[in-house]
Design an enzyme around this catalytic site. Structure first.
Site, PDB file in Angstrom:
ATOM      1  N   SER A  43       2.962  12.271 -19.843  1.00 35.89           N
ATOM      2  CA  SER A  43       2.032  12.044 -18.735  1.00 35.89           C
ATOM      3  C   SER A  43       2.760  11.583 -17.464  1.00 35.89           C
ATOM      4  O   SER A  43       3.888  11.085 -17.531  1.00 35.89           O
ATOM      5  CB  SER A  43       1.015  10.986 -19.150  1.00 35.89           C
ATOM      6  OG  SER A  43       1.689   9.767 -19.405  1.00 35.89           O
TER       7      SER A  43
ATOM      8  N   GLU B  83       8.916  16.463 -17.214  1.00 38.09           N
ATOM      9  CA  GLU B  83       7.918  17.543 -17.313  1.00 38.09           C
ATOM     10  C   GLU B  83       6.580  16.844 -17.532  1.00 38.09           C
ATOM     11  O   GLU B  83       6.313  16.358 -18.636  1.00 38.09           O
ATOM     12  CB  GLU B  83       8.226  18.455 -18.504  1.00 38.09           C
ATOM     13  CG  GLU B  83       9.606  19.125 -18.474  1.00 38.09           C
ATOM     14  CD  GLU B  83       9.628  20.421 -17.690  1.00 38.09           C
ATOM     15  OE1 GLU B  83       8.653  20.711 -16.960  1.00 38.09           O
ATOM     16  OE2 GLU B  83      10.619  21.149 -17.808  1.00 38.09           O
TER      17      GLU B  83
ATOM     18  N   CYS C 166      -0.450  21.195 -20.777  1.00 34.28           N
ATOM     19  CA  CYS C 166      -0.115  20.675 -19.439  1.00 34.28           C
ATOM     20  C   CYS C 166      -0.518  21.687 -18.375  1.00 34.28           C
ATOM     21  O   CYS C 166      -1.004  21.317 -17.313  1.00 34.28           O
ATOM     22  CB  CYS C 166       1.365  20.355 -19.358  1.00 34.28           C
ATOM     23  SG  CYS C 166       2.434  21.692 -19.886  1.00 34.28           S
TER      24      CYS C 166
HETATM   25  P1  NAD Z   1       2.585  10.148 -22.973  1.00 35.85           P
HETATM   26  O1  NAD Z   1       3.213  10.008 -21.629  1.00 35.85           O
HETATM   27  O2  NAD Z   1       1.582   9.162 -23.403  1.00 35.85           O
HETATM   28  O3  NAD Z   1       3.712  10.135 -24.113  1.00 35.85           O
HETATM   29  C1  NAD Z   1       4.815  11.011 -24.111  1.00 35.85           C
HETATM   30  C2  NAD Z   1       5.958  10.395 -24.889  1.00 35.85           C
HETATM   31  O4  NAD Z   1       6.421   9.230 -24.198  1.00 35.85           O
HETATM   32  C3  NAD Z   1       5.594   9.933 -26.300  1.00 35.85           C
HETATM   33  O5  NAD Z   1       6.656  10.280 -27.157  1.00 35.85           O
HETATM   34  C4  NAD Z   1       5.494   8.424 -26.142  1.00 35.85           C
HETATM   35  O6  NAD Z   1       5.767   7.725 -27.337  1.00 35.85           O
HETATM   36  C5  NAD Z   1       6.584   8.152 -25.107  1.00 35.85           C
HETATM   37  N1  NAD Z   1       6.460   6.896 -24.361  1.00 35.85           N
HETATM   38  C6  NAD Z   1       5.379   6.084 -24.243  1.00 35.85           C
HETATM   39  N2  NAD Z   1       5.687   5.029 -23.437  1.00 35.85           N
HETATM   40  C7  NAD Z   1       6.968   5.208 -23.034  1.00 35.85           C
HETATM   41  C8  NAD Z   1       7.845   4.493 -22.160  1.00 35.85           C
HETATM   42  N3  NAD Z   1       7.459   3.375 -21.547  1.00 35.85           N
HETATM   43  N4  NAD Z   1       9.090   4.975 -21.956  1.00 35.85           N
HETATM   44  C9  NAD Z   1       9.485   6.122 -22.548  1.00 35.85           C
HETATM   45  N5  NAD Z   1       8.712   6.849 -23.374  1.00 35.85           N
HETATM   46  C10 NAD Z   1       7.472   6.393 -23.619  1.00 35.85           C
HETATM   47  O7  NAD Z   1       2.025  11.639 -23.004  1.00 35.85           O
HETATM   48  P2  NAD Z   1       1.206  12.355 -24.176  1.00 35.85           P
HETATM   49  O8  NAD Z   1      -0.167  11.759 -24.236  1.00 35.85           O
HETATM   50  O9  NAD Z   1       2.044  12.392 -25.412  1.00 35.85           O
HETATM   51  O10 NAD Z   1       1.112  13.850 -23.625  1.00 35.85           O
HETATM   52  C11 NAD Z   1       0.087  14.308 -22.780  1.00 35.85           C
HETATM   53  C12 NAD Z   1       0.576  14.412 -21.355  1.00 35.85           C
HETATM   54  O11 NAD Z   1       1.776  15.148 -21.311  1.00 35.85           O
HETATM   55  C13 NAD Z   1      -0.403  15.148 -20.446  1.00 35.85           C
HETATM   56  O12 NAD Z   1      -0.477  14.502 -19.196  1.00 35.85           O
HETATM   57  C14 NAD Z   1       0.238  16.516 -20.290  1.00 35.85           C
HETATM   58  O13 NAD Z   1      -0.135  17.222 -19.117  1.00 35.85           O
HETATM   59  C15 NAD Z   1       1.687  16.177 -20.323  1.00 35.85           C
HETATM   60  N6  NAD Z   1       2.491  17.332 -20.736  1.00 35.85           N
HETATM   61  C16 NAD Z   1       3.335  17.911 -19.842  1.00 35.85           C
HETATM   62  C17 NAD Z   1       4.054  19.038 -20.216  1.00 35.85           C
HETATM   63  C18 NAD Z   1       5.004  19.711 -19.267  1.00 35.85           C
HETATM   64  O14 NAD Z   1       5.828  20.496 -19.724  1.00 35.85           O
HETATM   65  N7  NAD Z   1       4.938  19.462 -17.963  1.00 35.85           N
HETATM   66  C19 NAD Z   1       3.910  19.568 -21.496  1.00 35.85           C
HETATM   67  C20 NAD Z   1       3.038  18.934 -22.379  1.00 35.85           C
HETATM   68  C21 NAD Z   1       2.340  17.818 -22.000  1.00 35.85           C
END
Ligand code: NAD
Length: 479
Positions: free
Chosen positions: A229, A250, A284
């Site tokens: 995110s 990303e 995404c």
């Molecule tokens: P998220 O940001 O909640 O989590 C992503 C990852 O980050 C997880 O592995 C999580 O454990 C880790 N994380 C959590 N806190 C962290 C921190 N403080 N430091 C480092 N890592 C940490 O996202 P999500 O809910 O897993 O995924 C959904 C989001 O991802 C949506 O917004 C979607 O649009 C985006 N997304 C983007 C792409 C792209 O290629 N641009 C692809 C898929 C999903």
């Protein structure tokens, strides 16, 4: 070991992998099958010690792997691909359980990952040579060191292997952190890889959200490739600053789809709907706002509603087109978009304000007819199967409306007049714009976001550079 089915992989226990060895932990957690609400297997919650050990092993492995000739690295990755593919059926079953995806889409992801291998295995690391009277300048691209891959839950295999393959091809070593919601397929693939790769080249440490910061602040890690995110992406970038790590971010999107008045309505309506509701909207680059020319607005909306009514939502083996929301946290978040749309009195063209109360996290696909520009459903990314439509009449005005967002990941333009569609597409502020298709990222093309949708990008030919330092050799000609 040669790529074959002779292996010791067991499918009912899961562990992290550090330095080629299984690594367990006193603390454990469990994922949940989102189609049934039932708990799945225990997985270890990795610790700072696990990360420190993994970094040490990755640094050691880097010494040899980075010096291994590219052709040899490709041979090893080819063996990894072939070995991975022998487990496709087991991985499809596992993915259905951890994500709830309909079986045909789990199959598409598991098998589609081999396209990511094949694309990268056909690339060479670029080298550029410039010369003047005085000197030759040779720009080479050299590996960074240890990469930390932080992954989301919506496409656990594609989005982790999409980092692993280019990182390894370019001579880096990599530690993968799967999402706590979907650890299973990633942990298993890394375990499978140990039968091909030397210890420390590819490791996996899963656990809770505390692990991400351990990776982003670790002085032994050269680069973080993060998919997730926008909010977490900002934390990753801030944390990486302390050691000046390279980052690729990303992040989330709020993709606009602009529909010109000349489209074939019956043909395009289902495509618009699938662009929004693919993977139950948990993509995404799913279409998140649909702008339909006013001349065809009513008719297009009617066709979209008809098609949406025909979509079956259900568990992986039900033959449904859409599965559940992957986890409870996201399910609760998606519900707030329904509640907000209901309380604001927006029109539900199809779908109900009340989200189902079944055991799994199912949400029926829903279209909101012409909510205002400042509504949550227009401004924010729901990441679920709910999408707004609005009419437009003026090209300049709709381009402004489409670009009026902090996100810039993907966008679509639909029209028989390709020249006009491309003209509009070129003015959309997004990393990937699709003309006459919904968003379909592919390993052959660079993928990255504009604005708050990310920094840098991956895949395509350019994507390899994301895992490299530029190294310039200036050789002066003898006098
Ligand atoms: P998220 O940001 O909640 O989590 C992503 C990852 O980050 C997880 O592995 C999580 O454990 C880790 N994380 C959590 N806190 C962290 C921190 N403080 N430091 C480092 N890592 C940490 O996202 P999500 O809910 O897993 O995924 C959904 C989001 O991802 C949506 O917004 C979607 O649009 C985006 N997304 C983007 C792409 C792209 O290629 N641009 C692809 C898929 C999903």
């Amino acid at each position: 070991m040669s790529p074959s089915k002779v292996s010791s992989i067991s499918w009912d226990s899961f562990h992290n992998t550090v330095d080629g060895q299984p690594r367990n932990s006193k603390s454990k957690h469990r994922g949940v099958n989102p189609a049934t609400g039932e708990e799945l297997w225990e997985v270890p919650i990795g610790t700072q010690q696990d990360i420190d050990d993994a970094v040490k092993a990755a640094q050691k492995a880097f010494e040899t792997w980075s010096e291994t000739p590219l052709e040899k690295r490709k041979e090893t990755l080819t063996k990894f691909r072939d070995h991975y593919m022998t487990f496709a059926d087991e991985l499809i079953d596992l993915m259905c359980q951890e994500t709830g995806k309909p079986r045909q889409f789990a199959e598409f992801e598991v098998k589609g990952a081999s396209m990511f291998f094949d694309h990268h295995l056909n690339l060479n690391i670029p080298e550029e040579r410039d010369e003047d009277d005085e000197k030759v300048m040779l720009t080479r691209y050299t590996p960074l060191g240890v990469v930390g891959a932080i992954c989301p839950w919506n496409f656990p295999i594609i989005l982790s292997l999409g980092k692993v393959i280019p990182a390894l091809l370019t001579g880096n070593t990599i530690i993968v952190k799967p999402s706590p919601y979907t650890p299973y397929t990633t942990l298993k693939i890394v375990e499978i890889a140990q039968e091909i790769l030397a210890p420390g080249i590819l490791q996996a440490v899963g656990g809770d959200d505390k692990l991400g910061p351990m990776l982003t602040t670790h002085p032994g890690i050269a680069k973080i490739s993060f998919t997730g995110s926008i909010a977490t992406g900002k934390k990753v970038m801030a944390a990486a600053a302390s050691t000046l790590k390279r980052v690729t971010l990303e992040l989330g999107g709020n993709d606009a789809s602009i529909v010109l008045p000349d489209v074939d309505i019956k043909k395009i309506a289902p495509e618009l709907v699938m662009g929004a509701f693919q993977n139950s909207g948990q993509v995404c680059v799913a279409t998140k706002r649909i702008y339909i020319h006013e001349d065809i607005y009513d008719e297009m909306l009617k066709e979209m509603v008809e098609f949406t009514k025909s979509i079956k939502t259900g568990d992986p083996s039900s033959g449904a087109l859409l599965g559940p929301i992957q986890n409870k946290m996201q399910y609760e978040k998606v519900k707030t978009f329904f509640e907000d749309s209901k309380s604001q009195g927006y029109k539900f063209a199809v779908g109900e304000p009340e989200v189902s109360k079944s055991k799994g996290f199912f949400v029926q696909p829903t279209i909101i007819d012409n909510p205002p520009n400042d509504s949550r459903i227009i401004q924010e990314e729901p990441f679920g199967p709910i999408v707004p439509t609005q009419p437009w009449s003026d090209e300049e005005e709709v381009i402004k409306r489409a670009n009026n967002t902090n996100a810039g990941l993907g966008a679509c333009v639909w029209g028989k007049d390709i020249e006009r569609a491309e003209r509009i597409g070129k003015r959309l502020q997004a990393g990937s714009v699709f003309v006459n298709s919904w968003e379909k990222p592919t390993p052959q093309a660079f993928f990255g976001g504009h604005k708050e949708s990310g920094i840098g990008g991956e895949w395509g030919k350019e994507g390899l550079k994301a895992y490299c330092n530029a190294h310039v050799l200036h050789t002066y000609k003898s006098k």
